[in-house]
Scaffold this active site. Structure first.
Site, PDB file in Angstrom:
ATOM      1  N   SER A 193       0.872  -1.176   0.000  1.00  0.00           N
ATOM      2  CA  SER A 193       0.000   0.000   0.000  1.00  0.00           C
ATOM      3  C   SER A 193       0.904   1.219   0.000  1.00  0.00           C
ATOM      4  CB  SER A 193      -0.855  -0.010   1.266  1.00  0.00           C
ATOM      5  OG  SER A 193      -1.530   1.217   1.432  1.00  0.00           O
ATOM      6  N   TYR A 223      -3.149  -0.735  10.303  1.00  0.00           N
ATOM      7  CA  TYR A 223      -2.868  -0.871   8.863  1.00  0.00           C
ATOM      8  C   TYR A 223      -1.507  -0.241   8.543  1.00  0.00           C
ATOM      9  CZ  TYR A 223      -4.044  -1.134   3.841  1.00  0.00           C
ATOM     10  OH  TYR A 223      -4.072  -1.434   2.492  1.00  0.00           O
ATOM     11  N   LYS A 233       1.498  -2.626   7.297  1.00  0.00           N
ATOM     12  CA  LYS A 233       1.945  -2.426   5.912  1.00  0.00           C
ATOM     13  C   LYS A 233       3.407  -1.955   5.879  1.00  0.00           C
ATOM     14  CE  LYS A 233      -1.654  -3.727   3.485  1.00  0.00           C
ATOM     15  NZ  LYS A 233      -1.607  -4.732   2.408  1.00  0.00           N
TER      16      LYS A 233
HETATM   17  N1  LIG Z   1      -8.538  -0.923  -1.958  1.00  0.00           N
HETATM   18  C1  LIG Z   1      -7.561  -0.071  -1.693  1.00  0.00           C
HETATM   19  O1  LIG Z   1      -7.760   1.160  -1.748  1.00  0.00           O
HETATM   20  C2  LIG Z   1      -6.181  -0.554  -1.387  1.00  0.00           C
HETATM   21  C3  LIG Z   1      -5.139   0.383  -1.375  1.00  0.00           C
HETATM   22  C4  LIG Z   1      -3.853  -0.045  -1.083  1.00  0.00           C
HETATM   23  C5  LIG Z   1      -3.611  -1.371  -0.837  1.00  0.00           C
HETATM   24  N2  LIG Z   1      -4.628  -2.275  -0.844  1.00  0.00           N
HETATM   25  C6  LIG Z   1      -4.309  -3.666  -0.556  1.00  0.00           C
HETATM   26  O2  LIG Z   1      -4.746  -4.462  -1.633  1.00  0.00           O
HETATM   27  C7  LIG Z   1      -4.970  -5.792  -1.180  1.00  0.00           C
HETATM   28  C8  LIG Z   1      -6.326  -6.259  -1.675  1.00  0.00           C
HETATM   29  O3  LIG Z   1      -7.319  -5.424  -1.095  1.00  0.00           O
HETATM   30  P1  LIG Z   1      -8.692  -5.086  -1.823  1.00  0.00           P
HETATM   31  O4  LIG Z   1      -8.880  -3.638  -1.754  1.00  0.00           O
HETATM   32  O5  LIG Z   1      -8.767  -5.793  -3.125  1.00  0.00           O
HETATM   33  O6  LIG Z   1      -9.674  -5.716  -0.743  1.00  0.00           O
HETATM   34  P2  LIG Z   1     -10.910  -6.705  -0.859  1.00  0.00           P
HETATM   35  O7  LIG Z   1     -11.517  -6.701   0.497  1.00  0.00           O
HETATM   36  O8  LIG Z   1     -11.733  -6.396  -2.054  1.00  0.00           O
HETATM   37  O9  LIG Z   1     -10.201  -8.118  -1.134  1.00  0.00           O
HETATM   38  C9  LIG Z   1      -9.419  -8.755  -0.184  1.00  0.00           C
HETATM   39  C10 LIG Z   1      -9.579 -10.259  -0.385  1.00  0.00           C
HETATM   40  O10 LIG Z   1      -8.695 -10.896   0.541  1.00  0.00           O
HETATM   41  C11 LIG Z   1      -9.395 -11.989   1.110  1.00  0.00           C
HETATM   42  N3  LIG Z   1      -8.847 -12.317   2.418  1.00  0.00           N
HETATM   43  C12 LIG Z   1      -8.905 -11.592   3.567  1.00  0.00           C
HETATM   44  N4  LIG Z   1      -8.359 -12.274   4.576  1.00  0.00           N
HETATM   45  C13 LIG Z   1      -7.912 -13.448   4.052  1.00  0.00           C
HETATM   46  C14 LIG Z   1      -7.278 -14.584   4.605  1.00  0.00           C
HETATM   47  N5  LIG Z   1      -6.979 -14.651   5.911  1.00  0.00           N
HETATM   48  N6  LIG Z   1      -6.981 -15.604   3.772  1.00  0.00           N
HETATM   49  C15 LIG Z   1      -7.302 -15.563   2.459  1.00  0.00           C
HETATM   50  N7  LIG Z   1      -7.922 -14.513   1.882  1.00  0.00           N
HETATM   51  C16 LIG Z   1      -8.234 -13.476   2.687  1.00  0.00           C
HETATM   52  C17 LIG Z   1     -10.843 -11.526   1.201  1.00  0.00           C
HETATM   53  O11 LIG Z   1     -11.742 -12.644   1.309  1.00  0.00           O
HETATM   54  C18 LIG Z   1     -10.993 -10.774  -0.099  1.00  0.00           C
HETATM   55  O12 LIG Z   1     -11.447 -11.608  -1.150  1.00  0.00           O
HETATM   56  C19 LIG Z   1      -4.842  -5.740   0.340  1.00  0.00           C
HETATM   57  O13 LIG Z   1      -3.566  -6.205   0.715  1.00  0.00           O
HETATM   58  C20 LIG Z   1      -4.983  -4.270   0.642  1.00  0.00           C
HETATM   59  O14 LIG Z   1      -4.350  -3.905   1.848  1.00  0.00           O
HETATM   60  C21 LIG Z   1      -5.915  -1.889  -1.105  1.00  0.00           C
END
Ligand SMILES: NC(=O)c1ccc[n+]([C@@H]2O[C@H](COP(=O)([O-])OP(=O)(O)OC[C@H]3O[C@@H](n4cnc5c(N)ncnc54)[C@H](O)[C@@H]3O)[C@@H](O)[C@H]2O)c1
Length: 256
Positions: free
Chosen positions: A133, A146, A150
């Site tokens: 992130s 977070y 991170k």
């Molecule tokens: N959405 C944002 O703005 C954003 C920004 C920066 C970083 N991220 C990072 O991107 C990554 C994906 O996030 P996203 O936004 O797509 O979120 P999301 O909630 O849409 O998807 C996350 C997925 O991870 C799965 N998950 C959670 N815990 C788990 C576990 N213990 N075992 C297996 N699967 C698990 C969930 O079931 C879900 O399908 C994360 O690491 C998040 O921190 C997201």
């Protein structure tokens, strides 16, 4: 790394960024894309979905063993699953949630590396893509756990990158700001403070990831301004902390 003909694993691949990565890898000609998630609904068409709780070492090891059995190798392992617990005030912290965040946002990457590296090293090549992130380099004022986890995940990714480069292993850290996914929708429809520079699509993130993998760049910034913010933070740390305090007051009830 080019994706054509590759075997890729994407954790958290049944939602958001992970699903976007999986779809894009297939479009790029990957031979097989395995998505691993707690839930299997939402697995993109054409992927192979396996249930896996990435916060458990035994389940990650079993996932890697199964993919190696079915496909003989893993070219690209994307540790993408992540969780965000809102909460800026340590006086109210629920440390059982911090422990969950630590296990998913940090330990899952270590478990995956431990399981996947031996096969990659034996073949003299392999790629670890960690979805981190912008908060790994900067901060999310709405969530102390977070920001902390991170940052730790970035330290681990750096360590993996310099330790295993000589064995042919490449590592990239994907560092977006706000992306339109259920995680951001849970926080705030506008992406909260991370959304100030725009909420981009998972397709934009996947495009940046594929380009970064092609160039084998360690830091991948789907929001280009993050590079500049990171440089400014390093140059003027105290000023950066003052700015973060103001941002936190604006986006939380921090004056309490
Ligand atoms: N959405 C944002 O703005 C954003 C920004 C920066 C970083 N991220 C990072 O991107 C990554 C994906 O996030 P996203 O936004 O797509 O979120 P999301 O909630 O849409 O998807 C996350 C997925 O991870 C799965 N998950 C959670 N815990 C788990 C576990 N213990 N075992 C297996 N699967 C698990 C969930 O079931 C879900 O399908 C994360 O690491 C998040 O921190 C997201």
């Amino acid at each position: 790394m080019q994706l054509k003909g590759r075997i890729a694993v994407v954790t958290g691949g049944c939602s958001g960024i992970g699903a976007g990565l999986a779809r894009r890898f297939l479009l790029e000609g990957a031979k097989a894309v395995v998505v691993a998630d707690l839930r299997l609904d939402g697995a993109p068409a054409g992927t192979l979905a396996h249930r896996c709780d990435v916060s458990r070492e035994d389940e990650v090891a079993a996932l890697v063993a199964r993919v190696l059995r079915d496909h003989e190798r893993i070219d690209l392992f994307c540790s993408n699953a992540g969780v965000l617990t809102p909460g800026w005030d340590l006086r109210e912290a629920d440390f059982s949630l911090w422990q969950r965040d630590w296990n998913v946002n940090v330990m899952a990457h270590a478990y995956a590396a431990k399981a996947a590296l031996p096969g990659m090293i034996a073949r003299g090549e392999g790629y670890l893509l960690q979805t981190l992130s912008a908060a790994s380099l900067l901060a999310t004022p709405e969530s102390a756990s977070y920001t902390t986890t991170k940052h730790a995940a970035l330290g681990l990714a750096e360590s993996l990158a310099f330790t295993y480069a000589r064995f042919g292993i490449r590592v990239s850290a994907l560092c977006p700001m706000a992306v339109r996914t259920p995680m951001v929708d849970d926080l705030d429809a506008g992406g909260a403070s991370a959304g100030l520079d725009g909420v981009i699509s998972v397709e934009d993130v996947a495009a940046a990831a594929v380009e970064g993998l092609r160039d084998e760049r360690f830091l991948i910034f789907p929001h280009p301004m993050v590079r500049d913010y990171y440089a400014k933070k390093a140059a003027h740390h105290d000023k950066w902390l003052q700015r973060m305090a103001a941002l936190q007051e604006r986006f939380t009830d921090a004056r309490r």
